[in-house]
Every structure is written in structure tokens, then in C-alpha cells.
Design a protein around this motif. Structure first.
Motif, mmCIF file in Angstrom:
data_model
loop_
_atom_site.group_PDB
_atom_site.id
_atom_site.type_symbol
_atom_site.label_atom_id
_atom_site.label_comp_id
_atom_site.label_asym_id
_atom_site.label_seq_id
_atom_site.Cartn_x
_atom_site.Cartn_y
_atom_site.Cartn_z
ATOM 1 N N ASP A 175 25.403 -5.416 35.285
ATOM 2 C CA ASP A 175 24.425 -4.337 35.198
ATOM 3 C C ASP A 175 23.029 -4.889 35.444
ATOM 4 O OD1 ASP A 175 23.622 -1.536 34.317
ATOM 5 O OD2 ASP A 175 22.501 -2.787 32.892
ATOM 6 N N ASP A 176 22.308 -4.314 36.418
ATOM 7 C CA ASP A 176 20.971 -4.802 36.747
ATOM 8 C C ASP A 176 20.034 -4.769 35.548
ATOM 9 O OD1 ASP A 176 21.832 -5.128 39.319
ATOM 10 O OD2 ASP A 176 20.293 -3.869 40.255
ATOM 11 N N THR A 177 20.088 -3.701 34.766
ATOM 12 C CA THR A 177 19.155 -3.544 33.648
ATOM 13 C C THR A 177 19.311 -4.671 32.641
ATOM 14 O OG1 THR A 177 19.208 -1.137 33.921
ATOM 15 C CG2 THR A 177 18.398 -2.001 31.825
ATOM 16 N N GLU A 178 20.547 -5.027 32.343
ATOM 17 C CA GLU A 178 20.781 -6.110 31.388
ATOM 18 C C GLU A 178 20.321 -7.452 31.960
ATOM 19 O OE1 GLU A 178 24.369 -8.110 28.697
ATOM 20 O OE2 GLU A 178 24.804 -6.455 30.088
ATOM 21 N N VAL A 179 20.611 -7.670 33.231
ATOM 22 C CA VAL A 179 20.209 -8.932 33.856
ATOM 23 C C VAL A 179 18.686 -9.063 33.863
ATOM 24 C CG1 VAL A 179 20.154 -10.216 36.034
ATOM 25 C CG2 VAL A 179 22.281 -9.129 35.274
ATOM 26 N N ILE A 180 17.996 -7.999 34.239
ATOM 27 C CA ILE A 180 16.532 -8.022 34.271
ATOM 28 C C ILE A 180 15.974 -8.332 32.883
ATOM 29 C CG2 ILE A 180 14.492 -6.548 34.549
ATOM 30 C CD1 ILE A 180 16.073 -5.159 36.856
ATOM 31 N N ALA A 181 16.570 -7.757 31.860
ATOM 32 C CA ALA A 181 16.114 -8.003 30.487
ATOM 33 C C ALA A 181 16.307 -9.467 30.117
ATOM 34 C CB ALA A 181 16.866 -7.102 29.517
#
Length: 571
Positions: A175-181
């Protein structure tokens, strides 16, 4: 005052800026031919439509006008056309050129968005850069001291991840959102000095990365001051005393030997042999455009080196590709044989890499002196060729971040306090136009007075030129923001994420860009027998000269390490 239009501004940039820049060394024949260059207005969009504050469409249109005008002057000189031909520039197609890979189709399936093509590309992704964890290593993050840094994983994110003390692979994070975080936390907690990260990243780990500077900060920096007066390209002449005889343009191949019937043998670079030593986007685009204008291009690749496969499909149009390991005696000897008969060497490697392999400008000039025929050595990099950062590796996003474009884009979008990289690989593709133009200019000089030529272009110099043209006024800005009211990028939206939105929305907002009349088709050799590629054709049309590629795209290492004996002027 008349309302602002793309064509009026493109015409102004072409005639009042580019043609008047004495630093470009344009011959008088080009200025004379400019009177026969016009812009299509009846069928093209007349108001800006790309959601950026800079004049991307106008600049691309003007640069294509200058490239085509220079080509027209050479074509008249070479082939003695009975009547000087006219050139028409299509601003819609010139804009589409800046994201042309999104238009590519393989047997009718889009290169971007089709599940079968995606699976094919993933199989070729040997470094697993498509995984969110590795892809989003290339992005803007805020460091612990509050400064913004553009991290870049290049074609292999592992060194950058080791630098940060992070695992090199996290296939469990999809998931992009988790990776970005995760990245945001790491940069904020582990980097308390962004300036030190800039030094460590580039000078110790030899990875690309940069502080995000405003346009003024860049101009005031040691690097900005070192290249601040440089034009779009630099051409240095040498050995005119030794190689004083003009080098005649080569005789074109007989028409019947040309494997592509859509081209003629009246393209300006017919018979020119270009040795392409590049990867990624800007350098390969320079060589691809040279092939479009008639040059025979042999690209040197290496099997172990990763590539941007999705972009390679388009960038290898018109080229033969040979696999050479330049760290072996056999590979170096094969390259030397190719070099002996080359007219142009194009270097897109990290600055200094070819010198360390024994094929830098000094050696290439020596080869030209020994054979008694001058050569053009063209080189492309990120930061420019003078200044304290000239040796660094870099990419389009790095250039956008360091020259101030990222801050200008966030200001345009109304986002305070964070830089955002613009949504297109614009500087890559338009630097490609600049590089082809500079090579054409140097070859023209060689044909008139002999000598060797060193051509230098960079992403930063293109971006500096783009910014020098000024930003859109408030009326155009408001119009663009209203048109793209659902487009709300943030600093963490990498190119992949923004292009997904762009690719979905642009056909609704500017459908004329996707008119089939702009497209060309050829059979390609990409591992599927009889496969046909659809791709964007040239944004310029001539009365007589027809531009096109002599061969379709091909896989890495699909050709022998030799110049073809016929077709495309390869005699």
C-alpha cells in the motif's frame, strides 16, 4: 490586449528568444529558413491546458520549431530542393511529446494500464523497482531539521535504502500510503541535517538526491552561479588547425534499400552514424530524435545493467542495440571498432564514467585526428558541466527539485510549506530536443569547416531556460486550476502516482492530443513475433521531407556490434 494563446507565445519564444540568442551559434541559413516555419492554429488547442505554472507547451512547440527549421536548412543545403520547403509545427503533438510513452501501444494494448503489458514489464523488472517500497524511495520527504529532500533510488534503490538503514525489500508492504508513512518517519527521525544527507548521499553513496531549493536559492548557489550564464547548449570547437577540411555530408542510402517506406532519403541526418551510450530518458531521447531525422543509431547496452523497460520500448525506436560489457577487453575492443566509423558519440553516463573506461572526449578526439575526420562528442547530465555539483548523477525529478520548479509548482497549486515535483517528465523530453538540435548544429559546422566538436547539454540548463520564459499570469493560472479542480497533489505524490491521474484525466480535458493522426505504427522486435507498436509521430510536417524511423524498436542486445551496411543511410 489580445487574449493569451499558446501559438502567439510559442512564436515569440521561437523568433524573439531562440533565434536571437547569439550564444546558440545558429547559422544564417537557419534564420532565413525561419520565415518558412509556421504553427498549426486551426486544429490545435489555443489556451494552456497542462496543470503547471511554467510554459511547457509553448516551450516544447518553440523548440520543435527551431529543430525543424535547422533541419530544413540542412536538407536544402544537402539535397538542393528545387523549392525551399515549408514546415508546420503542431503544438498539440509537441505537448504530447513530453509524455509520449503514455501513448505507446503494443498490438493495440496500451503500454500503461493494460494488465498483460504490465505483467510483461514486471517480468523484465530485475531490480523490482515497481514494488511500492522500492519505487517510493524516489520521492520528496521532510528531514528532521524541517528541510525538504528529494531522495532518489535510481534504477536500483538498494544503496539509498542501505544509506538510510532501511531494508532493501519489503514485498509485504503493498500500500502506497503505508510505505510513504514509513519513509516519512525514517527521514524525520534519522536525518537531523538535510545538508549532511545531501553530501552523504551524493559523495559517499554516489546516489542521486538533492535539497529542494527555491529558484532564487538555486540561482544564488555556487552551482547556479557557475552555469547561470550558460545557454541551452554549449558547443566547443577544437582541432580546426589539424582537421581543417570540411567533412561532406555522407551520401544517403538508395531509396530502395530503406526498410521503412514511410521515410524518404531527404532527411537532414541521412548517413550520419551515431553511437548511443545512454540510459533512462533524456539521453536516449536525443538519439531517438536523431534517428527520426535520418541518422543510423547503434545503442550500446549491457545485460547486467537495469533499464526503465517501459520507456526503453519507445526510446529504442530507430536504433540497433548491441550488448557490450565495457569492463572487458572484448567489449572495449568492440566499442572501439564502432567508434572508428562514428560521426557522433552520445554520452549519457554519470559524468566521468566513460573517461574511466577509456572512451572520454580526449580519447575520442584523438581517434578523430588519427582517422583525419572530425567527430561530435555530445554529453548530457543533470547539473551542467561546470560548478561544484557537475560530477553528480541526477535525474529529471532531481533537476526539478534543485532548480526551484518543485517549489513553483506547489505555489501554483496553492499548497503552502512543501515542494511538489511537477507531474510530467518534461525536462527529460525537452532536453532531448535540445540535444538533437545541438548535435545538428555541430554536424553542420563540421560539414562547413571540419574540426572536432564537444556538445554539452543538461537538465538544469533546460529547466533554467524554462523558468526564464516566465510563469503563466493569474488569469491562465486560475483557468488551469478550474480545469483541474480535482487534481490535488502533495509532496509525497511521486511521478508514478501523478501520471496515473494525468493519464486518466487528460483525454477528457484535451482530447485532440489523442487524435490518431498524431500516431505512427511499425513492427518491432520486442520478443513477440510480428508485434506492432503504435507511437507518437513527429510534431512537425515538411512539404517534401518525411520524418520516420528506418527500423522499429528492439530488445537489448538484439544486434551485432557493427554498423549496418544499408538502410537509413548506414553506408
Amino acid at each position: 490586449m489580445e487574449p493569451y494563446t499558446i501559438h502567439q507565445e510559442a512564436n515569440r519564444i521561437f523568433r524573439d528568444v531562440l533565434l536571437q540568442d547569439a550564444r546558440l551559434g545558429l547559422p544564417p541559413e537557419v534564420r532565413a529558413a525561419a520565415s518558412r516555419t509556421t504553427f498549426a492554429t486551426a486544429t490545435t488547442i489555443d489556451r494552456p491546458f497542462i496543470p503547471v505554472p511554467t510554459k511547457v507547451t509553448e516551450c516544447s512547440t518553440a523548440l520543435w520549431a527551431l529543430l525543424a527549421t535547422h533541419a530544413n536548412a540542412i536538407t536544402t543545403q544537402r539535397f538542393g530542393l528545387s523549392e525551399d520547403q515549408n514546415v508546420v509545427v503542431d503544438s498539440d503533438a509537441a505537448t504530447a511529446f513530453t509524455f509520449s510513452f503514455l501513448l505507446v501501444k503494443l498490438d493495440g494494448k496500451p503500454l500503461v494500464g493494460d494488465p498483460d503489458v504490465r505483467a510483461r514489464l514486471l517480468r523484465a523488472d530485475t531490480t523490482q523497482q515497481a514494488q511500492p517500497w522500492r519505487r517510493l524511495c524516489t520521492n520528496i520527504y521532510q528531514c528532521g531539521d524541517g528541510r525538504w529532500f528529494h531522495l532518489h533510488g535510481g534504477l536500483d534503490a538498494s544503496p539509498s535504502l542501505r544509506m538510510l538503514g532501511l531494508p532493501t525489500h519489503r514485498p509485504d508492504l503493498g500500500d502506497d500510503t503505508e510505505v510513504i508513512a514509513r519513509y516519512a518517519d525514517a527521514l524525520r527521525e534519522r536525518v537531523d541535517d538535510a545538508a549532511w544527507l545531501d553530501l552523504e548521499c551524493n559523495e559517499h553513496w554516489r546516489q542521486a538526491g538533492t535539497l529542494c531549493l527555491t529558484a532564487q536559492e538555486y540561482r544564488d548557489s555556487p552551482q547556479g552561479r557557475a552555469v547561470g550564464d550558460d545557454p541551452l547548449y554549449l558547443i566547443e570547437e577544437s582541432d580546426l588547425d589539424v582537421l581543417s577540411a570540411p567533412v561532406p555530408w555522407p551520401a544517403p542510402a538508395p531509396q530502395q534499400t530503406c526498410p521503412n517506406p514511410t521515410t524518404t532519403n531527404k532527411r537532414p541526418l541521412e548517413g550520419i552514424k551515431l553511437l548511443d551510450l545512454t540510459r533512462a530518458i533524456a539521453g536516449p531521447t536525443i538519439a531517438r530524435l536523431a534517428a527520426l531525422f535520418g541518422a543510423t543509431v547503434v545503442r550500446v547496452s549491457s545485460a547486467p545493467l537495469p533499464e526503465l523497460t517501459a520507456l526503453l520500448y519507445e526510446s529504442n525506436l530507430g536504433k540497433r542495440d548491441v550488448d557490450l560489457d565495457l569492463k572487458t577487453d572484448e567489449g572495449r575492443e568492440a566499442l572501439r571498432r564502432l567508434l572508428e566509423d562514428a560521426d557522433v558519440v552520445l554520452d549519457g553516463y554519470r559524468p566521468g564514467a566513460l573517461e574511466r573506461l577509456g572512451f572520454g572526449p580526449a580519447f575520442v578526439r584523438g581517434v578523430a585526428r588519427r582517422r583525419g575526420r572530425g567527430i561530435v562528442y555530445a554529453r548530457e547530465n543533470c547539473y551542467g558541466w561546470e560548478g561544484p555539483l557537475a560530477h553528480r548523477s541526477g535525474w529529471q525529478m532531481i533537476s526539478d527539485a534543485v532548480t526551484g520548479l518543485a517549489w513553483e509548482f506547489s505555489k501554483f497549486m496553492g499548497v503552502e510549506g512543501e515542494p511538489i515535483v511537477p507531474p510530467l517528465p518534461n525536462s527529460d523530453f525537452q532536453t532531448g530536443i535540445v540535444g538533437c538540435l545541438a548535435i545538428m548544429n555541430a554536424l553542420d559546422r563540421r560539414a562547413k569547416k571540419g574540426g572536432n566538436y564537444l556538445v554539452s547539454v543538461s537538465l538544469n540548463q533546460y529547466n533554467s531556460f524554462l523558468l526564464s520564459l516566465g510563469l503563466h499570469d493569474a488569469a491562465v493560472r486560475d483557468e488551469l486550476l478550474n480545469m483541474w479542480d480535482g487534481f490535488k497533489p502533495r509532496h509525497y505524490d511521486d511521478m508514478h502516482r501523478m501520471l496515473a491521474i494525468f493519464n486518466r484525466e487528460l483525454p477528457k480535458k484535451a482530447p485532440s492530443l489523442f487524435d490518431p493522426k498524431h500516431m505512427m505504427s511499425m513492427e518491432v522486435e520486442l520478443g513477440v513475433e510480428g508485434e506492432v507498436m503504435d507511437f507518437l509521430g513527429p510534431p512537425v510536417a515538411f512539404d517534401v521531407t518525411r520524418l520516420g524511423y528506418d527500423v522499429g524498436s528492439c530488445e537489448k542486445g538484439s544486434s551485432k556490434a557493427e554498423w549496418p551496411t544499408q538502410g537509413g543511410g548506414g553506408i
